[in-house]
Write a protein that holds these residues in place. Structure first.
Motif, PDB file in Angstrom:
ATOM      1  N   GLN A  12      39.114 -52.414  73.238  1.00 51.60           N
ATOM      2  CA  GLN A  12      39.422 -51.487  71.593  1.00 51.60           C
ATOM      3  C   GLN A  12      38.414 -49.709  71.580  1.00 51.60           C
ATOM      4  O   GLN A  12      38.836 -49.402  70.695  1.00 51.60           O
ATOM      5  N   ASP A  13      38.816 -49.816  73.305  1.00 55.89           N
ATOM      6  CA  ASP A  13      38.567 -47.859  73.410  1.00 55.89           C
ATOM      7  C   ASP A  13      39.931 -47.049  73.098  1.00 55.89           C
ATOM      8  O   ASP A  13      41.462 -47.673  72.573  1.00 55.89           O
ATOM      9  N   ASN A  14      39.679 -46.096  72.783  1.00 55.26           N
ATOM     10  CA  ASN A  14      40.311 -45.146  72.794  1.00 55.26           C
ATOM     11  C   ASN A  14      41.867 -45.195  74.095  1.00 55.26           C
ATOM     12  O   ASN A  14      41.961 -45.560  75.286  1.00 55.26           O
ATOM     13  N   ILE A  15      42.764 -44.350  74.085  1.00 53.73           N
ATOM     14  CA  ILE A  15      44.093 -44.183  75.235  1.00 53.73           C
ATOM     15  C   ILE A  15      43.869 -42.504  75.690  1.00 53.73           C
ATOM     16  O   ILE A  15      43.882 -41.873  74.511  1.00 53.73           O
ATOM     17  N   TYR A  16      43.846 -43.176  76.598  1.00 51.63           N
ATOM     18  CA  TYR A  16      43.662 -41.603  77.486  1.00 51.63           C
ATOM     19  C   TYR A  16      44.778 -40.796  78.689  1.00 51.63           C
ATOM     20  O   TYR A  16      45.258 -41.966  79.426  1.00 51.63           O
ATOM     21  N   LEU A  17      44.802 -39.779  78.747  1.00 55.87           N
ATOM     22  CA  LEU A  17      45.968 -39.946  79.445  1.00 55.87           C
ATOM     23  C   LEU A  17      44.960 -38.910  80.726  1.00 55.87           C
ATOM     24  O   LEU A  17      44.458 -38.674  81.130  1.00 55.87           O
ATOM     25  N   TYR A  18      46.465 -39.501  81.874  1.00 57.04           N
ATOM     26  CA  TYR A  18      45.908 -39.697  83.334  1.00 57.04           C
ATOM     27  C   TYR A  18      46.262 -38.213  83.556  1.00 57.04           C
ATOM     28  O   TYR A  18      47.004 -37.278  83.293  1.00 57.04           O
ATOM     29  N   HIS A  19      45.462 -37.414  84.436  1.00 54.14           N
ATOM     30  CA  HIS A  19      45.448 -36.128  85.078  1.00 54.14           C
ATOM     31  C   HIS A  19      45.374 -36.017  86.293  1.00 54.14           C
ATOM     32  O   HIS A  19      44.495 -36.431  87.117  1.00 54.14           O
ATOM     33  N   PRO A  20      46.177 -35.675  87.235  1.00 52.23           N
ATOM     34  CA  PRO A  20      46.351 -35.717  88.935  1.00 52.23           C
ATOM     35  C   PRO A  20      44.754 -34.990  88.690  1.00 52.23           C
ATOM     36  O   PRO A  20      44.972 -33.541  88.856  1.00 52.23           O
ATOM     37  N   CYS A  21      44.725 -34.406  90.382  1.00 49.69           N
ATOM     38  CA  CYS A  21      43.303 -34.496  90.746  1.00 49.69           C
ATOM     39  C   CYS A  21      44.108 -34.328  91.984  1.00 49.69           C
ATOM     40  O   CYS A  21      43.903 -35.035  93.051  1.00 49.69           O
ATOM     41  N   TRP A  22      43.143 -32.622  92.768  1.00 48.40           N
ATOM     42  CA  TRP A  22      43.876 -33.215  94.161  1.00 48.40           C
ATOM     43  C   TRP A  22      42.488 -33.180  94.962  1.00 48.40           C
ATOM     44  O   TRP A  22      42.057 -33.952  96.159  1.00 48.40           O
ATOM     45  N   LEU A  23      41.019 -33.812  94.451  1.00 45.10           N
ATOM     46  CA  LEU A  23      40.210 -34.869  95.251  1.00 45.10           C
ATOM     47  C   LEU A  23      40.918 -36.187  95.368  1.00 45.10           C
ATOM     48  O   LEU A  23      40.493 -36.908  96.361  1.00 45.10           O
ATOM     49  N   ASN A  24      42.177 -36.220  94.928  1.00 41.45           N
ATOM     50  CA  ASN A  24      42.886 -38.068  94.951  1.00 41.45           C
ATOM     51  C   ASN A  24      44.251 -37.542  95.466  1.00 41.45           C
ATOM     52  O   ASN A  24      45.248 -37.693  94.795  1.00 41.45           O
ATOM     53  N   VAL A  25      44.110 -37.246  96.140  1.00 45.85           N
ATOM     54  CA  VAL A  25      46.191 -36.690  96.971  1.00 45.85           C
ATOM     55  C   VAL A  25      47.085 -37.303  96.397  1.00 45.85           C
ATOM     56  O   VAL A  25      48.072 -38.087  96.596  1.00 45.85           O
ATOM     57  N   TRP A  26      46.834 -38.885  97.221  1.00 48.61           N
ATOM     58  CA  TRP A  26      47.532 -39.736  97.617  1.00 48.61           C
ATOM     59  C   TRP A  26      47.996 -40.761  95.872  1.00 48.61           C
ATOM     60  O   TRP A  26      49.285 -40.756  95.616  1.00 48.61           O
ATOM     61  N   GLU A  27      47.299 -40.341  94.885  1.00 45.26           N
ATOM     62  CA  GLU A  27      46.961 -41.289  94.079  1.00 45.26           C
ATOM     63  C   GLU A  27      47.989 -39.797  93.104  1.00 45.26           C
ATOM     64  O   GLU A  27      48.892 -40.783  92.863  1.00 45.26           O
ATOM     65  N   SER A  28      47.774 -38.615  93.181  1.00 45.18           N
ATOM     66  CA  SER A  28      48.160 -37.940  92.850  1.00 45.18           C
ATOM     67  C   SER A  28      49.711 -37.710  92.852  1.00 45.18           C
ATOM     68  O   SER A  28      50.259 -37.618  91.762  1.00 45.18           O
ATOM     69  N   HIS A  29      50.203 -37.761  95.045  1.00 46.63           N
ATOM     70  CA  HIS A  29      51.313 -38.153  95.325  1.00 46.63           C
ATOM     71  C   HIS A  29      52.195 -38.752  93.871  1.00 46.63           C
ATOM     72  O   HIS A  29      53.485 -39.306  93.628  1.00 46.63           O
ATOM     73  N   MET A  30      51.386 -40.471  93.845  1.00 45.78           N
ATOM     74  CA  MET A  30      52.165 -41.892  93.516  1.00 45.78           C
ATOM     75  C   MET A  30      52.343 -41.778  92.286  1.00 45.78           C
ATOM     76  O   MET A  30      53.424 -42.254  91.747  1.00 45.78           O
ATOM     77  N   TYR A  31      51.471 -41.073  91.774  1.00 46.27           N
ATOM     78  CA  TYR A  31      51.672 -40.248  90.283  1.00 46.27           C
ATOM     79  C   TYR A  31      53.281 -39.581  89.704  1.00 46.27           C
ATOM     80  O   TYR A  31      53.673 -39.244  88.828  1.00 46.27           O
TER      81      TYR A  31
END
Length: 327
Positions: A12-31
């Motif tokens: 029931q919560d809101n929708i939140y946009l994903y923001h890439p972060c340099w602390l999660n380099v692999w995740e940001s690359h896959m994004y």
């Protein structure tokens, strides 16, 4: 087989946009790779357990998992309550099988879990569901990414057709873990297609849980699973779909990325009365749970349908599908 009862739940919560972060380099690359393959400009998440007291850019990466477990419990309770008292007694006293389906298999390593019981619930099979449905004959867990719910339905159809069981309960859940969501959509696309895409849309991943009770006792909804289709020849597949299935009144698609077959559909069906709905565009993508949104759509529209076909594309250009007959 017949769909005697089903229930689905989302946060029931809101929708939140994903923001890439340099602390999660692999995740940001896959994004970034996933945005290219889906021709999108952003990604939104709606997850169980997000807290507004947490840093906004981290809340969708590490939400509380307990709400996710509780949601699975709630939908199973609701699905049971939708049955009549006589049907519930039949289920408890009959031969009943339970199939637990999710997208990722072992995923507790992505959660901040301190309880071994909770880890086992997420990674294997929730024992409370086995007790709730009084299952003594057969239980299993099925992990098949986008196709796991349809695969579970095919198993249920075989068991009911062979008269091995009287009821088959499928409990399914989708946990939208960003790095897994992105890696699933990291599909190589031609550079020419990337240049031609405007990338204006935003993808939406919505966590959902569902409970589906199938049986051979007649009800208002009858479900029939089809075979896997390899779309090597999309034009031929399109002609067969229109010519051999004239009784279909609604066609629904449950994929995040539009496949070639779906792109060609509007040109082919403009003279037909057949209605086409993209479930992901309407409700957001929920992995293996997405195909069941076709039943939600029918409930909300309260449409007078004879037959609805739901098609689920995979990452290799093929389709799984099932038909729903309304009586």
């Amino acid at each position: 087989m017949y769909l005697s009862s089903f229930s689905m739940m989302e946060p029931q919560d809101n929708i939140y946009l994903y923001h890439p972060c340099w602390l999660n380099v692999w995740e940001s690359h896959m994004y970034k790779q996933a945005l290219k393959s889906t021709k999108s400009s952003g990604w939104g998440f709606k997850r169980f357990g997000t807290s507004k007291h947490t840093y906004a850019r981290e809340m969708i990466r590490t939400p509380y998992y307990k709400e996710y477990i509780d949601a699975l419990e709630q939908v199973s309770d609701h699905a049971l309550q939708q049955l009549t008292a006589k049907q519930r007694m039949q289920l408890f006293k009959s031969r009943t099988a339970l199939i637990y389906a999710d997208s990722w298999g072992e995923q507790s390593s992505f959660e901040n879990i301190s309880s071994f019981l909770h880890s086992a619930t997420i990674d294997t099979l929730p024992k409370n569901l086995v007790k709730k449905f009084s299952v003594n004959d057969f239980t299993c867990k099925l992990r098949g990414e986008k196709q796991s719910l349809v695969q579970a339905m095919k198993i249920a159809e075989d068991y009911l057709k062979w008269n091995v069981f009287d009821f088959v309960v499928i409990c399914a859940a989708y946990r939208a873990i960003p790095v897994l969501v992105f890696s699933e959509e990291d599909i190589t696309t031609p550079r020419k297609e990337r240049k031609n895409s405007n990338a204006l849309n935003t993808n939406l991943s919505v966590e959902r849980t569902g409970c589906f009770i199938f049986s051979h006792y007649e009800s208002a909804m009858k479900v029939k699973c089809g075979n896997y289709i390899s779309s090597d020849n999309n034009q031929q597949l399109l002609r067969d779909m229109l010519e051999k299935n004239t009784d279909i009144s609604l066609m629904t698609f449950a994929g995040l990325r539009k496949m070639p077959f779906e792109h060609q559909w509007p040109e082919a069906h403009h003279q037909s009365k057949l209605k086409v709905i993209n479930l992901t565009e309407k409700y957001g993508h929920s992995g293996c749970i997405s195909p069941a949104l076709s039943w939600i759509y029918h409930e909300q529209q309260n449409a007078d349908l004879a037959k609805m076909r739901t098609m689920i594309p995979d990452n290799f250009g093929g389709y799984s599908w099932f038909d729903t007959y309304y009586q």
